[in-house]
Design a protein around this motif. Structure first.
Motif, PDB file in Angstrom:
ATOM      1  N   LYS A  39      38.177  55.368  32.900  1.00  0.00           N
ATOM      2  CA  LYS A  39      37.463  54.473  33.875  1.00  0.00           C
ATOM      3  C   LYS A  39      36.451  55.748  34.748  1.00  0.00           C
ATOM      4  O   LYS A  39      35.433  56.152  34.051  1.00  0.00           O
ATOM      5  CB  LYS A  39      38.421  54.206  35.083  1.00  0.00           C
ATOM      6  CG  LYS A  39      39.466  52.943  34.504  1.00  0.00           C
ATOM      7  CD  LYS A  39      40.483  52.541  35.451  1.00  0.00           C
ATOM      8  CE  LYS A  39      40.981  51.219  34.969  1.00  0.00           C
ATOM      9  NZ  LYS A  39      41.861  51.779  33.567  1.00  0.00           N
ATOM     10  N   TYR A  62      48.902  36.965  44.410  1.00  0.00           N
ATOM     11  CA  TYR A  62      50.188  37.723  44.482  1.00  0.00           C
ATOM     12  C   TYR A  62      51.311  37.115  45.252  1.00  0.00           C
ATOM     13  O   TYR A  62      51.001  36.498  46.287  1.00  0.00           O
ATOM     14  CB  TYR A  62      49.588  39.096  45.105  1.00  0.00           C
ATOM     15  CG  TYR A  62      49.102  40.001  44.320  1.00  0.00           C
ATOM     16  CD1 TYR A  62      49.949  41.072  43.458  1.00  0.00           C
ATOM     17  CD2 TYR A  62      47.834  39.973  44.145  1.00  0.00           C
ATOM     18  CE1 TYR A  62      49.227  41.895  42.595  1.00  0.00           C
ATOM     19  CE2 TYR A  62      47.322  40.647  42.974  1.00  0.00           C
ATOM     20  CZ  TYR A  62      47.826  41.782  42.373  1.00  0.00           C
ATOM     21  OH  TYR A  62      47.370  42.650  41.513  1.00  0.00           O
ATOM     22  N   GLY A  81      36.001  41.101  34.721  1.00  0.00           N
ATOM     23  CA  GLY A  81      36.787  42.232  33.912  1.00  0.00           C
ATOM     24  C   GLY A  81      37.823  42.731  34.834  1.00  0.00           C
ATOM     25  O   GLY A  81      37.886  42.914  35.776  1.00  0.00           O
ATOM     26  N   TYR A  82      39.002  43.207  34.042  1.00  0.00           N
ATOM     27  CA  TYR A  82      40.177  43.777  34.429  1.00  0.00           C
ATOM     28  C   TYR A  82      39.987  45.325  34.700  1.00  0.00           C
ATOM     29  O   TYR A  82      40.676  46.019  35.346  1.00  0.00           O
ATOM     30  CB  TYR A  82      41.225  43.212  33.837  1.00  0.00           C
ATOM     31  CG  TYR A  82      42.050  42.140  34.241  1.00  0.00           C
ATOM     32  CD1 TYR A  82      42.553  41.812  35.457  1.00  0.00           C
ATOM     33  CD2 TYR A  82      41.660  40.863  33.743  1.00  0.00           C
ATOM     34  CE1 TYR A  82      43.028  40.423  35.908  1.00  0.00           C
ATOM     35  CE2 TYR A  82      41.906  39.514  33.934  1.00  0.00           C
ATOM     36  CZ  TYR A  82      42.765  39.547  35.195  1.00  0.00           C
ATOM     37  OH  TYR A  82      43.129  38.389  35.557  1.00  0.00           O
ATOM     38  N   SER A  83      38.946  45.850  33.864  1.00  0.00           N
ATOM     39  CA  SER A  83      38.928  47.359  33.990  1.00  0.00           C
ATOM     40  C   SER A  83      38.004  47.488  35.369  1.00  0.00           C
ATOM     41  O   SER A  83      37.716  46.706  35.858  1.00  0.00           O
ATOM     42  CB  SER A  83      38.235  47.759  32.698  1.00  0.00           C
ATOM     43  OG  SER A  83      38.188  49.224  32.544  1.00  0.00           O
ATOM     44  N   TRP A  84      37.725  48.860  35.344  1.00  0.00           N
ATOM     45  CA  TRP A  84      37.079  49.271  36.631  1.00  0.00           C
ATOM     46  C   TRP A  84      36.686  50.715  36.285  1.00  0.00           C
ATOM     47  O   TRP A  84      36.924  51.362  35.319  1.00  0.00           O
ATOM     48  CB  TRP A  84      37.803  49.022  37.977  1.00  0.00           C
ATOM     49  CG  TRP A  84      39.279  49.512  37.814  1.00  0.00           C
ATOM     50  CD1 TRP A  84      40.377  48.686  37.541  1.00  0.00           C
ATOM     51  CD2 TRP A  84      39.851  50.759  38.279  1.00  0.00           C
ATOM     52  NE1 TRP A  84      41.406  49.612  37.885  1.00  0.00           N
ATOM     53  CE2 TRP A  84      41.081  50.647  38.320  1.00  0.00           C
ATOM     54  CE3 TRP A  84      39.263  51.991  39.027  1.00  0.00           C
ATOM     55  CZ2 TRP A  84      41.966  51.735  38.537  1.00  0.00           C
ATOM     56  CZ3 TRP A  84      40.089  52.945  39.407  1.00  0.00           C
ATOM     57  CH2 TRP A  84      41.248  52.953  39.097  1.00  0.00           C
ATOM     58  N   ARG A  97      39.366  41.119  43.914  1.00  0.00           N
ATOM     59  CA  ARG A  97      39.250  42.638  43.665  1.00  0.00           C
ATOM     60  C   ARG A  97      37.882  42.890  43.089  1.00  0.00           C
ATOM     61  O   ARG A  97      37.409  42.298  42.219  1.00  0.00           O
ATOM     62  CB  ARG A  97      40.368  43.208  42.698  1.00  0.00           C
ATOM     63  CG  ARG A  97      40.238  44.641  42.840  1.00  0.00           C
ATOM     64  CD  ARG A  97      41.269  45.416  41.622  1.00  0.00           C
ATOM     65  NE  ARG A  97      40.782  45.064  40.038  1.00  0.00           N
ATOM     66  CZ  ARG A  97      41.304  45.513  39.235  1.00  0.00           C
ATOM     67  NH1 ARG A  97      42.519  46.097  39.275  1.00  0.00           N
ATOM     68  NH2 ARG A  97      40.739  45.348  38.272  1.00  0.00           N
ATOM     69  N   ARG A 145      43.283  37.148  41.860  1.00  0.00           N
ATOM     70  CA  ARG A 145      44.823  37.076  41.555  1.00  0.00           C
ATOM     71  C   ARG A 145      45.651  36.545  42.463  1.00  0.00           C
ATOM     72  O   ARG A 145      45.256  37.021  43.689  1.00  0.00           O
ATOM     73  CB  ARG A 145      45.248  38.299  40.651  1.00  0.00           C
ATOM     74  CG  ARG A 145      46.690  38.316  40.339  1.00  0.00           C
ATOM     75  CD  ARG A 145      47.302  39.455  39.441  1.00  0.00           C
ATOM     76  NE  ARG A 145      48.682  39.439  39.250  1.00  0.00           N
ATOM     77  CZ  ARG A 145      49.200  40.416  38.712  1.00  0.00           C
ATOM     78  NH1 ARG A 145      48.662  41.293  38.159  1.00  0.00           N
ATOM     79  NH2 ARG A 145      50.615  40.139  38.427  1.00  0.00           N
ATOM     80  N   ASN A 150      45.506  47.371  42.629  1.00  0.00           N
ATOM     81  CA  ASN A 150      45.411  45.989  42.882  1.00  0.00           C
ATOM     82  C   ASN A 150      45.746  45.762  44.544  1.00  0.00           C
ATOM     83  O   ASN A 150      44.866  44.982  45.061  1.00  0.00           O
ATOM     84  CB  ASN A 150      46.440  44.952  42.164  1.00  0.00           C
ATOM     85  CG  ASN A 150      45.929  44.987  40.688  1.00  0.00           C
ATOM     86  OD1 ASN A 150      44.839  44.531  40.460  1.00  0.00           O
ATOM     87  ND2 ASN A 150      46.665  45.641  39.900  1.00  0.00           N
ATOM     88  N   ASN A 176      35.270  45.744  41.972  1.00  0.00           N
ATOM     89  CA  ASN A 176      34.777  47.334  41.301  1.00  0.00           C
ATOM     90  C   ASN A 176      33.122  47.330  41.526  1.00  0.00           C
ATOM     91  O   ASN A 176      32.403  46.625  40.865  1.00  0.00           O
ATOM     92  CB  ASN A 176      35.124  47.381  39.938  1.00  0.00           C
ATOM     93  CG  ASN A 176      34.418  48.630  39.321  1.00  0.00           C
ATOM     94  OD1 ASN A 176      35.004  49.598  39.779  1.00  0.00           O
ATOM     95  ND2 ASN A 176      33.381  48.590  38.294  1.00  0.00           N
ATOM     96  N   THR A 236      37.677  40.563  39.792  1.00  0.00           N
ATOM     97  CA  THR A 236      39.062  39.715  39.284  1.00  0.00           C
ATOM     98  C   THR A 236      39.664  38.831  40.676  1.00  0.00           C
ATOM     99  O   THR A 236      39.209  39.262  41.635  1.00  0.00           O
ATOM    100  CB  THR A 236      39.982  40.414  38.909  1.00  0.00           C
ATOM    101  OG1 THR A 236      40.471  41.459  39.778  1.00  0.00           O
ATOM    102  CG2 THR A 236      39.382  41.413  37.626  1.00  0.00           C
TER     103      THR A 236
END
Length: 244
Positions: free
Chosen positions: A82, A224, A209-212, A239, A222, A33, A241, A220
């Motif tokens: 992944k 921080y 999507g949070y996967s990559w 972020r 977020r 991340n 991908n 995504t």
């Protein structure tokens, strides 16, 4: 079990966090991340001196771009879902261990019968056959987009270990032979959650999507917060991908 979280871009300074009851040092380099690179050889040297095993999550680089066991790490793990599989259609992980821990892991796996099914293994092997071709494409496109983002006035920082602007770029250049398609950037302005959502929804070639690590480009966002200890504290981290 007590876990101590430390700054991700650490190296030999890790020695100050080792206590008499420290049993394991777990690394993720880069963080998937925030993308800090750790000084793996320096950490391994201190860990071996203290008799502490080291584990690294090597999903971002894959075995193609980083070989942790060659750097002295004891155990390397991957979310093979992944890049290794590459098609976002398998839920599977894998563990690679050095000779010191191989017998212990073999006994454990036999005891708990922790195996995946044959079809998922087939799909993972299918992905391995195209890993080099896919990673080359992911890397090329990600570098092009990251360098373009660096030229945009609205962008504050592009967080990609392969860029010269990254604070641990020299560590990446020393230990890695390439980069995957996952990185992040921040805006100069502190936009609201609603404004960030409007930006995300305006992207035509990215899914949410949070996967990559798959063929599809994903994004995504977020915000921080690390108690002011991180240069991007409080900013929205976008972020990306970069797919195929």
């Amino acid at each position: 079990i007590k876990v101590t979280h430390i700054e991700s871009g650490i190296g030999s300074e890790i020695s100050q966090y080792i206590n008499d009851n420290t049993k394991l040092i777990f690394l993720e380099s880069p963080g998937s991340n925030t993308f800090e690179i750790q000084d793996i050889p320096a950490i391994v040297k201190i860990a071996k001196r203290a008799g502490i095993p080291t584990v690294i999550d090597n999903t971002w680089a894959t075995p193609l771009f980083l070989k942790p066991l060659d750097l002295g790490v004891d155990i390397s793990i991957h979310s093979a879902t992944k890049y290794i599989c590459g098609y976002s259609d398998v839920l599977i992980g894998c563990v690679t261990v050095n000779k010191k821990y191989s017998e212990e892991f073999d006994e454990y796996l036999h005891a708990v019968e922790s195996y995946t099914n044959s079809h998922d293994c087939y799909l993972a092997l299918r992905g391995l056959r195209t890993l080099q071709v896919r990673l080359s494409a992911h890397q090329k496109s990600a570098f092009e987009i990251a360098r373009w983002l660096e030229t945009e006035d609205v962008v504050d920082c592009v967080i990609h270990p392969g860029l010269e602007s990254h604070p641990q770029h020299n560590l990446w250049k020393r230990d890695y032979s390439g980069a995957s398609g996952l990185f992040a950037f921040t805006f100069k302005e502190k936009y609201s959650d609603k404004q960030i959502a409007l930006f995300i929804n305006s992207l035509e070639m990215f899914g949410l999507g949070y996967s990559w690590g798959g063929f599809k480009s994903l994004v995504t966002a977020r915000q921080y917060k690390r108690d002011g200890k991180w240069v991007h504290d409080g900013k929205h981290l976008i972020r990306l991908n970069i797919g195929l």
